[in-house]
Design an enzyme around this catalytic site. Structure first.
Site, PDB file in Angstrom:
ATOM      1  N   LEU A 106      12.938  -2.965   4.125  1.00 38.72           N
ATOM      2  CA  LEU A 106      12.918  -3.953   3.036  1.00 38.72           C
ATOM      3  C   LEU A 106      12.771  -5.383   3.555  1.00 38.72           C
ATOM      4  CD1 LEU A 106      15.472  -2.499   0.424  1.00 38.72           C
ATOM      5  CD2 LEU A 106      12.998  -2.173   0.572  1.00 38.72           C
ATOM      6  N   ILE A 136       0.849  -1.209   0.000  1.00 41.99           N
ATOM      7  CA  ILE A 136       0.000   0.000   0.000  1.00 41.99           C
ATOM      8  C   ILE A 136       0.880   1.253   0.000  1.00 41.99           C
ATOM      9  CG2 ILE A 136      -1.944   1.183   1.093  1.00 41.99           C
ATOM     10  CD1 ILE A 136      -2.595  -1.475   2.535  1.00 41.99           C
ATOM     11  N   TYR A 190      -2.508  -8.786  16.151  1.00 40.32           N
ATOM     12  CA  TYR A 190      -2.283  -7.731  15.154  1.00 40.32           C
ATOM     13  C   TYR A 190      -3.233  -6.550  15.401  1.00 40.32           C
ATOM     14  CZ  TYR A 190      -3.001  -5.489  10.575  1.00 40.32           C
ATOM     15  OH  TYR A 190      -3.177  -4.594   9.564  1.00 40.32           O
ATOM     16  N   ASN A 193       7.484  -4.925  16.812  1.00 38.58           N
ATOM     17  CA  ASN A 193       7.620  -4.144  15.575  1.00 38.58           C
ATOM     18  C   ASN A 193       6.569  -3.040  15.467  1.00 38.58           C
ATOM     19  OD1 ASN A 193       9.156  -3.677  13.248  1.00 38.58           O
ATOM     20  ND2 ASN A 193       7.565  -4.602  11.980  1.00 38.58           N
TER      21      ASN A 193
HETATM   22  N1  LIG Z   1      -2.945  -5.044   3.147  1.00 41.73           N
HETATM   23  C1  LIG Z   1      -4.100  -4.799   3.771  1.00 41.73           C
HETATM   24  O1  LIG Z   1      -5.159  -5.298   3.367  1.00 41.73           O
HETATM   25  C2  LIG Z   1      -4.146  -3.878   4.970  1.00 41.73           C
HETATM   26  C3  LIG Z   1      -5.384  -3.586   5.542  1.00 41.73           C
HETATM   27  C4  LIG Z   1      -5.443  -2.770   6.670  1.00 41.73           C
HETATM   28  C5  LIG Z   1      -4.293  -2.206   7.175  1.00 41.73           C
HETATM   29  N2  LIG Z   1      -3.095  -2.476   6.598  1.00 41.73           N
HETATM   30  C6  LIG Z   1      -1.901  -1.824   7.141  1.00 41.73           C
HETATM   31  O2  LIG Z   1      -1.300  -1.079   6.092  1.00 41.73           O
HETATM   32  C7  LIG Z   1       0.104  -1.048   6.233  1.00 41.73           C
HETATM   33  C8  LIG Z   1       0.749  -1.512   4.946  1.00 41.73           C
HETATM   34  O3  LIG Z   1       0.280  -2.813   4.628  1.00 41.73           O
HETATM   35  P1  LIG Z   1       0.861  -3.601   3.359  1.00 41.73           P
HETATM   36  O4  LIG Z   1      -0.148  -4.614   2.996  1.00 41.73           O
HETATM   37  O5  LIG Z   1       1.319  -2.612   2.351  1.00 41.73           O
HETATM   38  O6  LIG Z   1       2.095  -4.333   4.036  1.00 41.73           O
HETATM   39  P2  LIG Z   1       3.559  -4.588   3.443  1.00 41.73           P
HETATM   40  O7  LIG Z   1       4.153  -5.658   4.303  1.00 41.73           O
HETATM   41  O8  LIG Z   1       3.517  -4.798   1.991  1.00 41.73           O
HETATM   42  O9  LIG Z   1       4.300  -3.207   3.741  1.00 41.73           O
HETATM   43  C9  LIG Z   1       4.842  -2.882   4.988  1.00 41.73           C
HETATM   44  C10 LIG Z   1       6.231  -2.310   4.731  1.00 41.73           C
HETATM   45  O10 LIG Z   1       6.788  -1.889   5.970  1.00 41.73           O
HETATM   46  C11 LIG Z   1       8.154  -2.299   6.025  1.00 41.73           C
HETATM   47  N3  LIG Z   1       8.479  -2.428   7.456  1.00 41.73           N
HETATM   48  C12 LIG Z   1       7.926  -3.297   8.344  1.00 41.73           C
HETATM   49  N4  LIG Z   1       8.441  -3.086   9.560  1.00 41.73           N
HETATM   50  C13 LIG Z   1       9.354  -2.077   9.449  1.00 41.73           C
HETATM   51  C14 LIG Z   1      10.207  -1.410  10.365  1.00 41.73           C
HETATM   52  N5  LIG Z   1      10.259  -1.747  11.652  1.00 41.73           N
HETATM   53  N6  LIG Z   1      10.977  -0.405   9.902  1.00 41.73           N
HETATM   54  C15 LIG Z   1      10.947  -0.043   8.587  1.00 41.73           C
HETATM   55  N7  LIG Z   1      10.172  -0.641   7.669  1.00 41.73           N
HETATM   56  C16 LIG Z   1       9.371  -1.657   8.107  1.00 41.73           C
HETATM   57  C17 LIG Z   1       8.212  -3.594   5.252  1.00 41.73           C
HETATM   58  O11 LIG Z   1       9.503  -3.869   4.728  1.00 41.73           O
HETATM   59  C18 LIG Z   1       7.199  -3.329   4.136  1.00 41.73           C
HETATM   60  O12 LIG Z   1       7.810  -2.777   2.994  1.00 41.73           O
HETATM   61  C19 LIG Z   1       0.422  -1.910   7.451  1.00 41.73           C
HETATM   62  O13 LIG Z   1       0.584  -1.075   8.559  1.00 41.73           O
HETATM   63  C20 LIG Z   1      -0.825  -2.759   7.622  1.00 41.73           C
HETATM   64  O14 LIG Z   1      -1.027  -3.120   8.969  1.00 41.73           O
HETATM   65  C21 LIG Z   1      -2.988  -3.312   5.516  1.00 41.73           C
HETATM   66  O1  LIG Z   2      -5.346 -18.933   1.587  1.00 37.61           O
HETATM   67  C1  LIG Z   2      -6.242 -18.243   2.106  1.00 37.61           C
HETATM   68  C2  LIG Z   2      -6.015 -16.891   2.495  1.00 37.61           C
HETATM   69  C3  LIG Z   2      -7.050 -16.204   3.092  1.00 37.61           C
HETATM   70  N1  LIG Z   2      -8.254 -16.789   3.293  1.00 37.61           N
HETATM   71  C4  LIG Z   2      -9.349 -16.023   3.914  1.00 37.61           C
HETATM   72  O2  LIG Z   2      -9.589 -14.895   3.090  1.00 37.61           O
HETATM   73  C5  LIG Z   2      -9.950 -13.756   3.876  1.00 37.61           C
HETATM   74  C6  LIG Z   2      -8.971 -12.640   3.558  1.00 37.61           C
HETATM   75  O3  LIG Z   2      -7.690 -13.022   4.043  1.00 37.61           O
HETATM   76  P1  LIG Z   2      -6.350 -12.216   3.769  1.00 37.61           P
HETATM   77  O4  LIG Z   2      -6.269 -11.866   2.339  1.00 37.61           O
HETATM   78  O5  LIG Z   2      -5.241 -12.997   4.389  1.00 37.61           O
HETATM   79  O6  LIG Z   2      -6.600 -10.859   4.546  1.00 37.61           O
HETATM   80  P2  LIG Z   2      -7.047 -10.635   6.066  1.00 37.61           P
HETATM   81  O7  LIG Z   2      -6.550 -11.683   6.968  1.00 37.61           O
HETATM   82  O8  LIG Z   2      -8.520 -10.352   6.074  1.00 37.61           O
HETATM   83  O9  LIG Z   2      -6.230  -9.326   6.451  1.00 37.61           O
HETATM   84  C7  LIG Z   2      -6.031  -8.239   5.547  1.00 37.61           C
HETATM   85  O10 LIG Z   2      -7.034  -7.290   5.782  1.00 37.61           O
HETATM   86  C8  LIG Z   2      -7.032  -6.742   7.097  1.00 37.61           C
HETATM   87  C9  LIG Z   2      -8.192  -5.746   7.180  1.00 37.61           C
HETATM   88  O11 LIG Z   2      -9.412  -6.418   7.134  1.00 37.61           O
HETATM   89  C10 LIG Z   2      -5.685  -6.058   7.307  1.00 37.61           C
HETATM   90  O12 LIG Z   2      -5.616  -5.420   8.531  1.00 37.61           O
HETATM   91  C11 LIG Z   2      -4.550  -7.054   7.174  1.00 37.61           C
HETATM   92  O13 LIG Z   2      -3.302  -6.393   7.331  1.00 37.61           O
HETATM   93  C12 LIG Z   2      -4.620  -7.674   5.803  1.00 37.61           C
HETATM   94  O14 LIG Z   2      -3.645  -8.704   5.700  1.00 37.61           O
HETATM   95  C13 LIG Z   2      -9.883 -14.220   5.336  1.00 37.61           C
HETATM   96  O15 LIG Z   2     -11.169 -14.551   5.740  1.00 37.61           O
HETATM   97  C14 LIG Z   2      -9.023 -15.481   5.291  1.00 37.61           C
HETATM   98  O16 LIG Z   2      -9.354 -16.430   6.283  1.00 37.61           O
HETATM   99  C15 LIG Z   2      -8.499 -18.096   2.904  1.00 37.61           C
HETATM  100  O17 LIG Z   2      -9.584 -18.632   3.095  1.00 37.61           O
HETATM  101  N2  LIG Z   2      -7.475 -18.782   2.316  1.00 37.61           N
END
Ligand SMILES: NC(=O)c1ccc[n+]([C@@H]2O[C@H](COP(=O)([O-])OP(=O)(O)OC[C@H]3O[C@@H](n4cnc5c(N)ncnc54)[C@H](O)[C@@H]3O)[C@@H](O)[C@H]2O)c1
Ligand SMILES: O=c1ccn([C@@H]2O[C@H](COP(=O)(O)OP(=O)(O)O[C@H]3O[C@H](CO)[C@@H](O)[C@H](O)[C@H]3O)[C@@H](O)[C@H]2O)c(=O)[nH]1
Length: 335
Positions: free
Chosen positions: A33, A12, A140, A91
């Site tokens: 990274l 993101i 988390y 973290n």
């Molecule tokens: N992906 C989702 O669906 C989702 C949903 C809700 C919230 N979020 C939040 O959004 C943010 C980004 O999510 P993402 O899916 O892009 O994750 P991501 O793992 O792709 O990105 C996180 C980045 O942070 C860096 N990082 C982690 N710990 C660090 C540290 N201590 N110092 C410096 N860099 C560090 C990692 O190298 C990585 O590049 C996270 O905070 C996550 O909790 C994600």
């Molecule tokens: O192999 C898989 C992977 C996922 N799931 C399900 O698919 C849904 C989505 O899972 P996933 O894509 O792993 O995302 P979440 O666990 O819902 O979490 C994401 O979405 C959250 C917000 O809802 C964020 O906070 C997290 O960082 C982000 O990883 C969940 O119900 C999982 O149980 C499966 O059934 N099989």
């Protein structure tokens, strides 16, 4: 003035950096990274390092004129957090503590924080509103809630203004296909399914078929990563104009079950997707669907991508063009 983006090489974060660049903002990225990719960051000063590295933060805050931080850097996997809770406290909570401490020292008074739908746990109302109870079902979500509270007290004590963005499930990719989602190992549902369509995986496990949902699998609200990027810009704009702390949900308001996501991916890719039933994944709430009315009203946020198939299609374009993610071959192809 510049914006420091922590975790800007992640999924993101990198899309938000690209979006901010497009709007003419000066962006500085800090990323360890550990999960991110250097190649995902374009047109931004890049520092490789950890949130807890005080000397590096001092260097960044003294070298650049930073007026705000967008804080993505975190560990963010629900299942992993149940197995490694201390890693998540270290973290996420302690990492953010170090960042906030340096922001206070350097008089940087604005932060946009990546919170999550996971702060709610099993919702009492659907769609979920910001004022609904926050009872996380996994470490988390607990760490993100702890950070939200840390930021509230930092506002009271030091005048650090924050916008906490509770996003639901991020999906999709840059529309021009320049960057996308690449996690190793991949644990997110949509990229896993797309890897099956690419012939890289045999099957997807459906985690749980006995949830209190229409088809028994978990329901989530999928939101396009570029709509999230736009929300970060709007949150920053509001902080710059109003200097007021607030919290917003970011989702589309429509829930899709795991089985419905598989069907949408089948439709977009035209490939058969083999799915098998598996036990529930620890820490998963049954259903997470957002009410984003507050963000629409107060930030003027208008999400552009409502249809799941459209979101999947953008992700599919990235995965098709970059089947191995950000490896050397990919970089050459994209340049
Ligand atoms: N992906 C989702 O669906 C989702 C949903 C809700 C919230 N979020 C939040 O959004 C943010 C980004 O999510 P993402 O899916 O892009 O994750 P991501 O793992 O792709 O990105 C996180 C980045 O942070 C860096 N990082 C982690 N710990 C660090 C540290 N201590 N110092 C410096 N860099 C560090 C990692 O190298 C990585 O590049 C996270 O905070 C996550 O909790 C994600
Ligand atoms: O192999 C898989 C992977 C996922 N799931 C399900 O698919 C849904 C989505 O899972 P996933 O894509 O792993 O995302 P979440 O666990 O819902 O979490 C994401 O979405 C959250 C917000 O809802 C964020 O906070 C997290 O960082 C982000 O990883 C969940 O119900 C999982 O149980 C499966 O059934 N099989």
């Amino acid at each position: 003035m510049a914006i420091l983006v922590t975790g800007g090489a992640g999924y993101i974060g990198s899309h938000t950096v690209l979006y901010l660049n497009g709007l003419g903002e000066e962006v500085i990225v800090l990323d360890s990274l550990k999960k991110g990719h250097r190649e995902a960051v374009r047109n931004a000063a890049f520092y490789q390092g950890e949130l807890k590295d005080g000397d590096l933060l001092n260097e960044i805050f003294t070298t650049h004129q930073i007026d705000a931080v967008i804080h993505f850097a975190a560990d963010s996997l629900v299942g992993e957090s149940v197995e490694q809770p201390l890693q998540y406290y270290e973290n996420n909570v302690i990492g953010t503590y170090h960042l906030v401490k340096k922001m206070v020292e350097h008089q940087v008074k604005k932060i946009v924080f990546s919170s999550t739908a996971a702060v709610y746990g099993n919702p009492v109302n659907v769609p979920i509103k910001e004022e609904d109870p926050t009872v996380p079902t996994n470490p988390y979500g607990e760490t993100k809630l702890a950070i939200e509270k840390m930021l509230k007290w930092a506002d009271d004590a030091y005048g650090l203004k924050s916008v906490c963005l509770r996003y639901f499930n991020a999906a999709g990719a840059d529309l021009e296909g320049r960057i996308g989602e690449d996690h190793t190992p991949e644990s997110h549902l949509i990229p896993i399914i797309l890897q099956i369509a690419l012939g890289q995986r045999e099957q997807v496990s459906i985690f749980g078929n006995d949830y209190p949902t229409p088809d028994g699998s978990c329901v989530r609200d999928y939101i396009h990563v570029m709509d999230l990027a736009d929300a970060h810009y709007l949150a920053l704009k509001r902080l710059r104009a109003k200097e007021e702390s607030s919290t917003y949900n970011l989702g589309n308001g429509t829930g899709y079950s795991v089985k419905e996501v598989i069907k949408a991916c089948l439709k977009v890719t035209g490939e058969n997707i083999k799915a098998v039933s598996a036990p529930r994944r620890a820490g998963d709430p049954a259903i997470l669907v957002a009410s984003s009315e507050k963000a629409k009203k107060e930030l003027g946020w208008i999400p552009q991508y409502h249809e799941l198939e459209q979101i999947v299609a953008h992700a599919w374009k990235w995965h098709q063009n970059n089947p191995s993610g950000y490896n050397a071959e990919t970089i050459i192809k994209n340049i």
